[in-house]
Design a protein around this motif. Structure first.
Motif, PDB file in Angstrom:
ATOM      1  N   PHE A  93       0.852  -1.195   0.000  1.00 56.96           N
ATOM      2  CA  PHE A  93       0.000   0.000   0.000  1.00 56.96           C
ATOM      3  C   PHE A  93       0.890   1.249   0.000  1.00 56.96           C
ATOM      4  CE2 PHE A  93      -3.080   2.882   2.200  1.00 56.96           C
ATOM      5  CZ  PHE A  93      -4.075   2.798   1.237  1.00 56.96           C
ATOM      6  N   LEU A  94       0.613   2.175  -0.927  1.00 61.99           N
ATOM      7  CA  LEU A  94       1.490   3.343  -1.098  1.00 61.99           C
ATOM      8  C   LEU A  94       0.805   4.628  -0.664  1.00 61.99           C
ATOM      9  CD1 LEU A  94       2.698   2.474  -4.722  1.00 61.99           C
ATOM     10  CD2 LEU A  94       3.815   1.887  -2.553  1.00 61.99           C
ATOM     11  N   ILE A  95       1.508   5.415   0.136  1.00 62.57           N
ATOM     12  CA  ILE A  95       0.943   6.701   0.559  1.00 62.57           C
ATOM     13  C   ILE A  95       2.038   7.750   0.714  1.00 62.57           C
ATOM     14  CG2 ILE A  95      -1.127   5.873   1.745  1.00 62.57           C
ATOM     15  CD1 ILE A  95       0.303   5.939   4.359  1.00 62.57           C
ATOM     16  N   GLY A  96       1.604   9.015   0.669  1.00 66.61           N
ATOM     17  CA  GLY A  96       2.511  10.101   0.995  1.00 66.61           C
ATOM     18  C   GLY A  96       2.551  10.259   2.513  1.00 66.61           C
ATOM     19  N   GLY A  97       3.568  10.960   2.986  1.00 66.83           N
ATOM     20  CA  GLY A  97       3.752  11.105   4.426  1.00 66.83           C
ATOM     21  C   GLY A  97       2.576  11.763   5.128  1.00 66.83           C
ATOM     22  N   ASP A  98       1.862  12.665   4.442  1.00 64.67           N
ATOM     23  CA  ASP A  98       0.705  13.303   5.086  1.00 64.67           C
ATOM     24  C   ASP A  98      -0.350  12.258   5.410  1.00 64.67           C
ATOM     25  OD1 ASP A  98       0.441  13.060   2.264  1.00 64.67           O
ATOM     26  OD2 ASP A  98      -1.285  14.403   2.283  1.00 64.67           O
ATOM     27  N   ASP A 156       0.532  -6.187   3.095  1.00 59.85           N
ATOM     28  CA  ASP A 156       1.786  -6.870   3.439  1.00 59.85           C
ATOM     29  C   ASP A 156       2.875  -5.859   3.743  1.00 59.85           C
ATOM     30  OD1 ASP A 156       1.171  -9.800   2.951  1.00 59.85           O
ATOM     31  OD2 ASP A 156       0.417  -8.864   1.124  1.00 59.85           O
ATOM     32  N   GLU A 157       2.855  -4.742   2.995  1.00 59.75           N
ATOM     33  CA  GLU A 157       3.858  -3.701   3.231  1.00 59.75           C
ATOM     34  C   GLU A 157       3.210  -2.332   3.028  1.00 59.75           C
ATOM     35  OE1 GLU A 157       7.347  -4.404   0.755  1.00 59.75           O
ATOM     36  OE2 GLU A 157       7.130  -6.552   1.110  1.00 59.75           O
ATOM     37  N   LEU A 158       3.822  -1.332   3.671  1.00 59.15           N
ATOM     38  CA  LEU A 158       3.325   0.041   3.553  1.00 59.15           C
ATOM     39  C   LEU A 158       4.474   0.911   3.021  1.00 59.15           C
ATOM     40  CD1 LEU A 158       1.103   2.184   4.309  1.00 59.15           C
ATOM     41  CD2 LEU A 158       2.218   2.364   6.531  1.00 59.15           C
ATOM     42  N   GLY A 159       4.341   1.370   1.774  1.00 57.10           N
ATOM     43  CA  GLY A 159       5.390   2.209   1.171  1.00 57.10           C
ATOM     44  C   GLY A 159       5.052   3.671   1.395  1.00 57.10           C
ATOM     45  N   VAL A 160       5.973   4.407   2.019  1.00 64.95           N
ATOM     46  CA  VAL A 160       5.689   5.818   2.338  1.00 64.95           C
ATOM     47  C   VAL A 160       6.722   6.730   1.701  1.00 64.95           C
ATOM     48  CG1 VAL A 160       5.474   7.521   4.196  1.00 64.95           C
ATOM     49  CG2 VAL A 160       4.609   5.213   4.539  1.00 64.95           C
ATOM     50  N   MET A 161       6.235   7.763   0.986  1.00 68.93           N
ATOM     51  CA  MET A 161       7.131   8.786   0.458  1.00 68.93           C
ATOM     52  C   MET A 161       6.832  10.083   1.197  1.00 68.93           C
ATOM     53  SD  MET A 161       7.719   9.934  -3.467  1.00 68.93           S
ATOM     54  CE  MET A 161       7.453  11.672  -3.759  1.00 68.93           C
ATOM     55  N   GLN A 162       7.884  10.648   1.768  1.00 75.70           N
ATOM     56  CA  GLN A 162       7.692  11.861   2.581  1.00 75.70           C
ATOM     57  C   GLN A 162       7.311  13.072   1.743  1.00 75.70           C
ATOM     58  OE1 GLN A 162      11.107  11.742   5.365  1.00 75.70           O
ATOM     59  NE2 GLN A 162       9.942  13.362   6.365  1.00 75.70           N
ATOM     60  N   ARG A 163       6.577  13.984   2.359  1.00 75.04           N
ATOM     61  CA  ARG A 163       6.286  15.280   1.735  1.00 75.04           C
ATOM     62  C   ARG A 163       6.996  16.341   2.562  1.00 75.04           C
ATOM     63  NH1 ARG A 163       0.023  15.233  -0.264  1.00 75.04           N
ATOM     64  NH2 ARG A 163       0.725  17.012  -1.484  1.00 75.04           N
ATOM     65  N   PRO A 164       7.227  17.525   1.994  1.00 72.33           N
ATOM     66  CA  PRO A 164       7.987  18.540   2.733  1.00 72.33           C
ATOM     67  C   PRO A 164       7.330  18.908   4.063  1.00 72.33           C
ATOM     68  CG  PRO A 164       7.706  19.182   0.442  1.00 72.33           C
ATOM     69  CD  PRO A 164       6.841  17.991   0.650  1.00 72.33           C
ATOM     70  N   GLY A 165       8.169  19.199   5.039  1.00 75.69           N
ATOM     71  CA  GLY A 165       7.686  19.725   6.319  1.00 75.69           C
ATOM     72  C   GLY A 165       7.080  18.694   7.241  1.00 75.69           C
ATOM     73  N   GLU A 166       7.305  17.416   6.967  1.00 69.59           N
ATOM     74  CA  GLU A 166       6.654  16.408   7.811  1.00 69.59           C
ATOM     75  C   GLU A 166       7.559  15.879   8.912  1.00 69.59           C
ATOM     76  OE1 GLU A 166       3.706  14.642   4.480  1.00 69.59           O
ATOM     77  OE2 GLU A 166       5.613  13.680   4.912  1.00 69.59           O
ATOM     78  N   VAL A 167       7.014  15.858  10.094  1.00 62.70           N
ATOM     79  CA  VAL A 167       7.717  15.226  11.212  1.00 62.70           C
ATOM     80  C   VAL A 167       6.736  14.190  11.755  1.00 62.70           C
ATOM     81  CG1 VAL A 167       8.913  15.639  13.392  1.00 62.70           C
ATOM     82  CG2 VAL A 167       8.693  17.499  11.725  1.00 62.70           C
ATOM     83  N   MET A 183      10.207   2.926   3.810  1.00 59.94           N
ATOM     84  CA  MET A 183      10.306   4.332   3.403  1.00 59.94           C
ATOM     85  C   MET A 183      10.870   4.391   1.974  1.00 59.94           C
ATOM     86  SD  MET A 183       9.014   6.162   5.797  1.00 59.94           S
ATOM     87  CE  MET A 183       9.399   7.859   5.397  1.00 59.94           C
ATOM     88  N   ILE A 184      10.278   5.231   1.157  1.00 65.50           N
ATOM     89  CA  ILE A 184      10.724   5.384  -0.230  1.00 65.50           C
ATOM     90  C   ILE A 184      11.655   6.586  -0.294  1.00 65.50           C
ATOM     91  CG2 ILE A 184       9.949   5.861  -2.595  1.00 65.50           C
ATOM     92  CD1 ILE A 184       7.207   4.557  -1.647  1.00 65.50           C
ATOM     93  N   ASP A 185      12.826   6.368  -0.863  1.00 60.69           N
ATOM     94  CA  ASP A 185      13.834   7.406  -0.925  1.00 60.69           C
ATOM     95  C   ASP A 185      13.580   8.273  -2.165  1.00 60.69           C
ATOM     96  OD1 ASP A 185      16.087   8.770  -0.354  1.00 60.69           O
ATOM     97  OD2 ASP A 185      17.463   7.311  -1.255  1.00 60.69           O
ATOM     98  N   ALA A 186      13.216   9.533  -1.941  1.00 57.14           N
ATOM     99  CA  ALA A 186      12.917  10.411  -3.084  1.00 57.14           C
ATOM    100  C   ALA A 186      13.050  11.862  -2.629  1.00 57.14           C
ATOM    101  CB  ALA A 186      11.493  10.155  -3.562  1.00 57.14           C
ATOM    102  N   PRO A 187      13.286  12.782  -3.582  1.00 58.70           N
ATOM    103  CA  PRO A 187      13.350  14.187  -3.178  1.00 58.70           C
ATOM    104  C   PRO A 187      11.995  14.646  -2.642  1.00 58.70           C
ATOM    105  CG  PRO A 187      13.300  13.979  -5.569  1.00 58.70           C
ATOM    106  CD  PRO A 187      13.447  12.605  -5.021  1.00 58.70           C
ATOM    107  N   LEU A 188      12.011  15.587  -1.694  1.00 58.11           N
ATOM    108  CA  LEU A 188      10.743  16.100  -1.170  1.00 58.11           C
ATOM    109  C   LEU A 188      10.173  17.079  -2.190  1.00 58.11           C
ATOM    110  CD1 LEU A 188      11.615  16.765   2.578  1.00 58.11           C
ATOM    111  CD2 LEU A 188      10.765  14.691   1.493  1.00 58.11           C
ATOM    112  N   LEU A 189       8.966  16.835  -2.613  1.00 56.78           N
ATOM    113  CA  LEU A 189       8.382  17.660  -3.673  1.00 56.78           C
ATOM    114  C   LEU A 189       7.182  18.430  -3.149  1.00 56.78           C
ATOM    115  CD1 LEU A 189       8.454  14.965  -6.448  1.00 56.78           C
ATOM    116  CD2 LEU A 189       9.842  17.032  -6.377  1.00 56.78           C
TER     117      LEU A 189
END
Ligand code: ATP
Length: 202
Positions: free
Chosen positions: A105-110, A129-140, A159-165
């Motif tokens: 399952f794929l989601i953004g950090g928000d 089975d797995e949760l793929g997360v890509m961070q968004r700017p400003g997220e803690v 965690m998915i390694d990608a530039p924060l967009l």
């Protein structure tokens, strides 16, 4: 035979933008996904107050966005049942339809931050089975809180390694309305459809 790895990427996609494409593409590469289903949400429970473009219009935009990407596919599954369209229910149907696939399952950090507030979040975690997360700017992330409500998050999180967009559909809709440029936030096919159909002007 290795098990098929199926990415599920849900969203309103109003419109789909390069942030979505990069998330889906990085997820496919980094998490070795065979397919990514773009699960178009009719009216997500958390966006009920907002005015969302017609499902068919958004489906057309997503189709234009993923054109030529053989691993990506639009899914209109959620539109086949009356709402509210809870993710836990969608996942149950998907597990029945794809019993031999691993569900990623794929989601953004928000979305990760708000996952504990979703309908039956533990069931959501159980059904993937797995949760793929890509961070968004400003997220803690408040990991303590997340782990308290979703104890199995540790074992499933990737965690998915990608530039924060800093790209969002809301920002693009506002740019179209106010006459600011938005072309380079989108695939050209999506940009041309928005122009041609005069979407988001009012
Ligand atoms: P809106 O501004 O209308 O809320 P959005 O740009 O967040 O829209 P959604 O359709 O709600 O787009 O998002 C679908 C999924 O894509 C969500 O899991 C969201 O977190 C993720 N996502 C959207 N934009 C980005 C981005 N720039 N980086 C990482 N993830 C993103």
């Amino acid at each position: 035979m290795t098990q098929d790895r199926l990415g599920i990427f849900g969203g309103t996609f109003d419109p789909p933008h390069l942030g979505h494409m990069i998330l889906a593409a990085e997820a496919a590469d980094q998490l070795n996904l065979d397919h990514v289903l773009w699960m178009l949400s009719p009216t997500p429970p958390h966006k009920r107050q907002n005015i969302i473009s017609d499902f068919e219009e958004r489906a057309e935009l997503v189709s234009a966005c993923i054109e030529g990407e053989s691993r990506f596919e639009l899914s209109t599954l959620e539109n086949e049942r009356p709402g509210p369209h809870y993710t836990a229910d969608t996942l149950k149907i998907l597990k029945e339809r794809f019993p031999d696939s691993k569900i990623v399952f794929l989601i953004g950090g928000d979305s990760l931050q708000y996952l504990p507030t979703w309908h039956e979040p533990q069931l959501v975690m159980e059904r993937i089975d797995e949760l793929g997360v890509m961070q968004r700017p400003g997220e803690v992330f408040d990991w303590k809180e997340l782990k308290k409500i979703l104890p199995d998050i540790d074992s499933k999180l990737r965690m998915i390694d990608a530039p924060l967009l800093e790209i969002s559909s809301t920002e693009i809709r506002e740019r179209v309305k106010s006459g600011h440029h938005y072309k380079y936030y989108l695939r050209d096919s999506v940009y041309r459809l928005i122009l041609q159909k005069k979407y988001y002007l009012n």
